[in-house]
Scaffold this active site. Structure first.
Site, PDB file in Angstrom:
ATOM      1  N   THR A   8       0.884  -1.157   0.000  1.00 55.80           N
ATOM      2  CA  THR A   8       0.000   0.000   0.000  1.00 55.80           C
ATOM      3  C   THR A   8       0.922   1.206   0.000  1.00 55.80           C
ATOM      4  O   THR A   8       2.073   1.092   0.377  1.00 55.80           O
ATOM      5  CB  THR A   8      -0.841   0.017   1.299  1.00 55.80           C
ATOM      6  OG1 THR A   8      -1.407  -1.260   1.492  1.00 55.80           O
ATOM      7  CG2 THR A   8      -1.924   1.051   1.247  1.00 55.80           C
ATOM      8  N   VAL A  37     -12.088  -6.021  -1.223  1.00 57.80           N
ATOM      9  CA  VAL A  37     -11.692  -4.672  -0.843  1.00 57.80           C
ATOM     10  C   VAL A  37     -11.052  -4.726   0.539  1.00 57.80           C
ATOM     11  O   VAL A  37     -11.588  -5.379   1.444  1.00 57.80           O
ATOM     12  CB  VAL A  37     -12.906  -3.711  -0.823  1.00 57.80           C
ATOM     13  CG1 VAL A  37     -12.494  -2.313  -0.376  1.00 57.80           C
ATOM     14  CG2 VAL A  37     -13.568  -3.659  -2.200  1.00 57.80           C
ATOM     15  N   GLY A  38      -9.902  -4.082   0.688  1.00 58.47           N
ATOM     16  CA  GLY A  38      -9.219  -4.037   1.982  1.00 58.47           C
ATOM     17  C   GLY A  38      -9.533  -2.763   2.743  1.00 58.47           C
ATOM     18  O   GLY A  38     -10.543  -2.096   2.482  1.00 58.47           O
ATOM     19  N   ASP A  39      -8.661  -2.399   3.668  1.00 58.08           N
ATOM     20  CA  ASP A  39      -8.952  -1.256   4.532  1.00 58.08           C
ATOM     21  C   ASP A  39      -8.615   0.092   3.893  1.00 58.08           C
ATOM     22  O   ASP A  39      -9.149   1.121   4.308  1.00 58.08           O
ATOM     23  CB  ASP A  39      -8.173  -1.386   5.857  1.00 58.08           C
ATOM     24  CG  ASP A  39      -6.663  -1.367   5.630  1.00 58.08           C
ATOM     25  OD1 ASP A  39      -6.182  -2.135   4.762  1.00 58.08           O
ATOM     26  OD2 ASP A  39      -5.960  -0.591   6.292  1.00 58.08           O
ATOM     27  N   GLY A  47      -5.334  -6.127   5.542  1.00 61.38           N
ATOM     28  CA  GLY A  47      -6.525  -5.294   5.443  1.00 61.38           C
ATOM     29  C   GLY A  47      -7.714  -5.768   6.241  1.00 61.38           C
ATOM     30  O   GLY A  47      -8.395  -4.966   6.892  1.00 61.38           O
TER      31      GLY A  47
END
Lengths: 312, 312
Positions: B173, B202-204, B227
């Protein structure tokens, strides 16, 4: 045996008493009561709060009156894009989907994400593919077709209204929170989003901490309202933090967030909340919120407005 | 004039010193330094922290070494699905995209969501349509093609590995936080997600409160790590709440969340954080985190491991 309890909502907003006929009032409250009974009976049979909130939300999704599942609103493209989340307070496991369009019960897809994947949030076409692979009940567009919702959409299209108008017909969510006889809390939320929404807009419902939260240490929460402001306020987790870090009661934390912090930024809506002792709060700063609750201590309430006679 | 400062990261994880050549080390630190300089010089020219974090993240997105933008990993279908978020601490406005595949700079799309719509989160095909309508720079698949990332993906496919393996090659990231000379905080995060990811996971990173947060009252945060566990821990907002409701300092709150709470649940990763006084924290519980920081008080640091000699 631990006491148990459940609370649920079918959306909040500018619910005008002027357009509410006795027939509609009865239909809404019957829809709420059916979901309440399903969830409560599971809890009374010693089911987990996770089963209870899933079943209650499924019942609300199956009712065309509420903006979730079968009653989901049309987006700008004339399709249905639904969001849902579920969370278990014992270990804070969670699952969610956004922009799913084929699952009969998005909350069931959220639970499958939680229990059958290592992920929390699946989106769009990927979430649809997952639902199909998991053999969850899927439906074609016509299942979600509803004359009333179609007319709402046509009206929004004709008015060229942006998706942000929070009139009664533009928002809506369903959700449930529960405490089971093992002392575990759960929360679930499901929505069709905003009528005429574009660009794959996602609101707070499927976002853990924003629209949905459960932690045995503090509370379980399911929100409904102006999603963007609920996201930016991390509403559900904010209530949990006010309890854990500041020592507020569930009621104090709910009042602080819904009646003060959200009001200050124009964040219309409400939520249902339950703590580990089974205390229930159902605050809302809008003119109404479809809501219901029942506890093993004999309390029961089904209501829409702030001051309407309680149905039960 | 208020002091100002910026901190950024290029991902955290099992960054093994054994596979790190001097050439690679130099390339990574140069990529970090370039982004740091871009952001810092904007702040020194009295630009807003929002401009600084956007520009720094764009620079990291444009660098193929980092898993975001041009360097985004391949998903299971051999495509790129990127997520990004940005938030301004003055008024807690925020914008985010998930599953976007055509924006050269997803962070720019996130900022456009924040400034040109009434929404916070746009997803998938809708987010792509929005980027195109807004005339944001868009790219075809070949722009995101990268031999190294392609081989990573082929390897993951061959090994049949689920998306959850958090080896060096599977996560990453980029993000930045800044305080500007007007005293405003901002945060931005961007990612290509996990190599070989499926189902629109979808992650954080794009979730406000989980991977990204900014509020002038407390802090600005950008996270990187596992995530799912960061979502379930609402990591970024948790740090803000520990400061606001429990009176912890930025350092105490970061240590509590990254080194205690996340470690307890196996949540590998880290974050960069800054408070309203310009204090910077860059905690991580993994073996390394690509990171850099610079303040108007003359502090500067660029590092990868916990104990490597600081480059600056």
């Amino acid at each position: 045996m631990h006491n148990f309890a459940i609370a649920l909502h079918g959306g909040a907003g500018t619910i005008s008493p002027d357009t509410m006929t006795p027939e509609k009032y009865t239909a809404y409250t019957q829809g709420l009561k059916k979901a309440l009974d399903i969830g409560y009976e599971l809890l009374a049979a010693r089911a987990s709060s996770l089963d209870a909130v899933e079943a209650a939300v499924k019942s609300l999704e199956d009712c065309p009156l509420f903006n979730a599942g079968k009653g989901a609103v049309f987006n700008n493209a004339g399709k249905h894009e639904m969001d849902a989340a579920i969370m278990f307070g014992l270990d804070k496991t969670a699952g969610a989907v956004c922009g799913i369009s084929i699952a009969r019960n998005p909350v069931q897809a959220a639970r499958a994400v939680m229990e059958r994947t290592q992920h929390v949030l699946l989106s769009g076409a990927g979430a649809n593919a997952f639902a199909r692979e998991q053999n969850l009940p899927c439906e074609h567009d016509d299942y979600f077709y509803n004359q009333f919702r179609f007319e709402q959409w046509q009206e929004s299209l004709a008015e060229g209204k942006v998706q942000l108008d929070h009139s009664e017909k533009k928002m809506g969510t369903v959700g449930a929170v529960a405490l089971d006889c093992m002392g575990n809390l759960s929360a679930a939320t499901s929505t069709g989003g905003m009528t005429n929404k574009k660009y794959g807009r996602v609101g707070d419902s499927p976002l853990i901490g924003a629209g949905t939260w459960a932690d045995n240490k503090t509370c379980a929460i399911s929100c409904t309202g102006h999603g963007e402001l609920f996201i930016r306020s991390v509403v559900a987790y904010d209530i949990a933090c006010l309890m854990e870090y500041k020592g507020l009661s569930l009621q104090e934390a709910c009042d602080k967030v819904v009646m003060e912090k959200l009001v200050a930024i124009g964040g219309e809506g409400g939520l249902v909340a339950i703590d580990a002792a089974g205390n229930i709060q159902m605050p809302f700063n809008s003119s109404g919120m479809y809501r219901a609750m029942r506890t093993s201590n004999g309390k029961e309430e089904i209501a829409i407005y702030g001051s309407d006679e309680k149905v039960v």
